[in-house]
Design a protein around this motif. Structure first.
Motif, PDB file in Angstrom:
ATOM      1  N   LYS A  70       0.825  -1.215   0.000  1.00  0.00           N
ATOM      2  CA  LYS A  70       0.000   0.000   0.000  1.00  0.00           C
ATOM      3  C   LYS A  70       0.858   1.263   0.000  1.00  0.00           C
ATOM      4  CE  LYS A  70      -3.751   2.259   2.574  1.00  0.00           C
ATOM      5  NZ  LYS A  70      -4.693   2.122   3.709  1.00  0.00           N
ATOM      6  N   ARG A  86      -5.438   6.009   0.190  1.00  0.00           N
ATOM      7  CA  ARG A  86      -5.312   4.815  -0.654  1.00  0.00           C
ATOM      8  C   ARG A  86      -6.128   3.652  -0.090  1.00  0.00           C
ATOM      9  NH1 ARG A  86       1.202   4.413  -2.060  1.00  0.00           N
ATOM     10  NH2 ARG A  86       1.302   6.281  -3.376  1.00  0.00           N
ATOM     11  N   LYS A  87      -6.672   2.866  -0.995  1.00  0.00           N
ATOM     12  CA  LYS A  87      -7.371   1.651  -0.594  1.00  0.00           C
ATOM     13  C   LYS A  87      -6.346   0.565  -0.243  1.00  0.00           C
ATOM     14  CE  LYS A  87      -9.611   1.378  -4.462  1.00  0.00           C
ATOM     15  NZ  LYS A  87     -10.515   0.865  -5.531  1.00  0.00           N
ATOM     16  N   ASP A  93      -6.939  -9.023  -5.058  1.00  0.00           N
ATOM     17  CA  ASP A  93      -5.902  -8.466  -5.946  1.00  0.00           C
ATOM     18  C   ASP A  93      -4.840  -9.519  -6.246  1.00  0.00           C
ATOM     19  OD1 ASP A  93      -7.028  -5.907  -6.091  1.00  0.00           O
ATOM     20  OD2 ASP A  93      -6.005  -5.235  -4.270  1.00  0.00           O
ATOM     21  N   LEU A 257      -3.527  -3.792 -11.792  1.00  0.00           N
ATOM     22  CA  LEU A 257      -3.961  -3.169 -10.540  1.00  0.00           C
ATOM     23  C   LEU A 257      -4.587  -1.797 -10.774  1.00  0.00           C
ATOM     24  CD1 LEU A 257      -1.079  -4.112  -8.063  1.00  0.00           C
ATOM     25  CD2 LEU A 257      -3.411  -5.015  -8.108  1.00  0.00           C
ATOM     26  N   ARG A 260      -8.104  -2.522 -11.835  1.00  0.00           N
ATOM     27  CA  ARG A 260      -8.904  -3.015 -10.708  1.00  0.00           C
ATOM     28  C   ARG A 260      -9.216  -1.904  -9.710  1.00  0.00           C
ATOM     29  NH1 ARG A 260      -9.930  -7.941  -9.137  1.00  0.00           N
ATOM     30  NH2 ARG A 260      -9.726  -7.356  -6.933  1.00  0.00           N
ATOM     31  N   ARG A 261      -8.253  -1.025  -9.493  1.00  0.00           N
ATOM     32  CA  ARG A 261      -8.425   0.021  -8.480  1.00  0.00           C
ATOM     33  C   ARG A 261      -8.976   1.323  -9.067  1.00  0.00           C
ATOM     34  NH1 ARG A 261      -5.256  -1.319  -3.848  1.00  0.00           N
ATOM     35  NH2 ARG A 261      -4.637   0.833  -3.423  1.00  0.00           N
TER      36      ARG A 261
END
Length: 416
Positions: A70, A86-87, A93, A257, A260-261
């Motif tokens: 992260k 941030r997630k 993932d 990623l 996805r994010r």
């Protein structure tokens, strides 16, 4: 050529005699140079030792690893608003990378318990102090080969799926809990839960005074089931199928990623991805900046030492005015006088440089023996220290040498 060599040796001998006859004055004059060179040598030795230690560690772990987490691995100052928002990375993932990145050869998941609620590790009435507990999957020992069990076995996929109460322990934990028997097959207590030891990992020793063997690894599913855990600590480590495609593998993971994010094309990654090599480069940049700061600080000592040398050489010119007049009267040229005083100044500062080198190495060895910090002697730092000290003598000796060379011999002979 022989005459010039003999003349140079005689000049050096005269310089050494002058230093010998004024020991305290010469020492105090070169004190700034000693301190400046000593600082450079000591710090270079420690920085070089750190660099070699980090490089060796990366080589042992593997330079083809790609880490995803992260936050950035090295944080200077407080986190930005973007970082705080941030997630967290997720197990989903990790599965998406496994299934959607054909260049990825293997992936392992690691996650840590809540830092404020670290579980204790015990066996009967024995305890392993400050043991680090974290969760991983069945690929952990494959990706991090340095943690391969020297006794017992690794996790199986079934143990990960079923949140089995099994664990791998480091050699320090094994020695603390099982000093006279094999740990494999025994039950230890991690926090309030019992776990069966299935393997003991190979010994890795200490780094910067921190043990790398005082650890316990359990299935990450077990950690998430039985303990409070830190979601932001989830880290994914990827190994490419081919080490030659590490950059392409990183790009593939980054693109997946970002999609996805839901990261917009004009925004930076909202996750950190780096290799061992990039981490080493970042570390070298930090130590390089520290080295520049150290050079600036030591330059102050060299400047003070240089001014002291110039002052003492001006005093020497005054004291030896009659000698200069006699030398000129019997045929010495201005350049001979300049050479004499420059050689004396360089001999004086070189002796200061040699003392600084010896003291610097002594300090580095004391640091190595008394602290976890490594130290490595570099011959180029010795040459640099000696060259700098000679250069200081040459630069700050020019003005006194020219002043001596331009004295009127008749006035000098009358001087009392």
């Amino acid at each position: 050529m022989k005459f010039r060599t003999r003349l140079l040796l005689e000049t050096i001998s005269m310089a050494l005699e002058s230093i010998r006859s004024h020991k305290l004055r010469s020492f105090l004059t070169t004190l700034g140079i000693i301190i400046g060179v000593m600082t450079v040598i000591a710090m270079v030795s420690v920085i070089q030792g750190l660099n070699r230690s980090i490089a060796g560690e990366i080589e042992r772990i593997g330079s083809n690893l790609i880490m995803i987490q992260k936050f950035e691995p090295i944080q200077i100052g407080s986190r930005s608003d973007e970082e705080r928002q941030r997630k967290d990375l997720t197990i989903e993932d990790a599965e998406a990378i496994r299934n959607g990145c054909p260049l990825v050869g293997a992936l392992t998941i690691q996650i840590s318990p809540d830092f404020l609620k670290l579980p204790e590790v015990k066996y009967q009435n024995l305890k392993s102090d400050n043991a680090i507990v974290f969760g991983a999957d069945e690929n952990f020992n494959y990706v991090y080969a340095v943690y391969l069990p020297k006794e017992g076995r690794s996790f199986t996929a079934a143990e990960i799926r079923h949140s089995a109460r099994v664990c791998l322990i480091g050699t320090e934990v094994a020695e603390a809990l099982f000093p006279h028997s094999s740990p494999v097959g025994k039950e230890i207590r991690i926090g309030p839960e019992n776990f069966t030891v299935i393997g003991v990992m190979g010994k890795r020793g200490q780094m910067f005074g921190q043990s790398r063997d005082n650890l316990v690894v359990i299935p990450y599913t077990s950690l998430m089931k039985y303990f409070p855990y830190d979601k932001s600590s989830l880290q994914l480590t990827v190994v490419p199928r081919d080490s030659a495609t590490i950059e392409e593998t990183m790009e593939q993971v980054i693109n997946l990623l970002r999609v996805r994010r839901k990261v917009p094309p004009n925004k930076p990654n909202d996750f950190a991805i780096f290799t061992q090599e990039s981490l080493l480069n970042l570390y070298n940049q930090i130590t390089g900046a520290a080295f520049i700061v150290m050079i600036v600080i030591s330059s102050i000592g060299l400047l003070v030492g240089g001014i002291g040398v110039m002052n003492i050489m001006l005093v020497a010119v005054k004291e030896r005015t009659r000698e200069i007049g006699i030398r000129k009267a019997i045929g010495a040229r201005a350049r001979d006088i300049i050479k004499q005083f420059l050689v004396e100044a360089m001999v004086l500062t070189s002796l200061g440089g040699i003392l600084g080198i010896l003291v610097g190495f002594g300090i580095a060895l004391i640091i190595k023996a008394a602290t976890p910090l490594p130290a490595a002697v570099s011959w180029w730092s010795v040459l640099m220290g000696l060259s700098v000290s000679m250069a200081v003598g040459l630069f700050f000796g020019i003005f006194p040498a020219q002043k001596a060379a331009h004295l009127d011999p008749i006035v000098c002979l009358r001087y009392e």
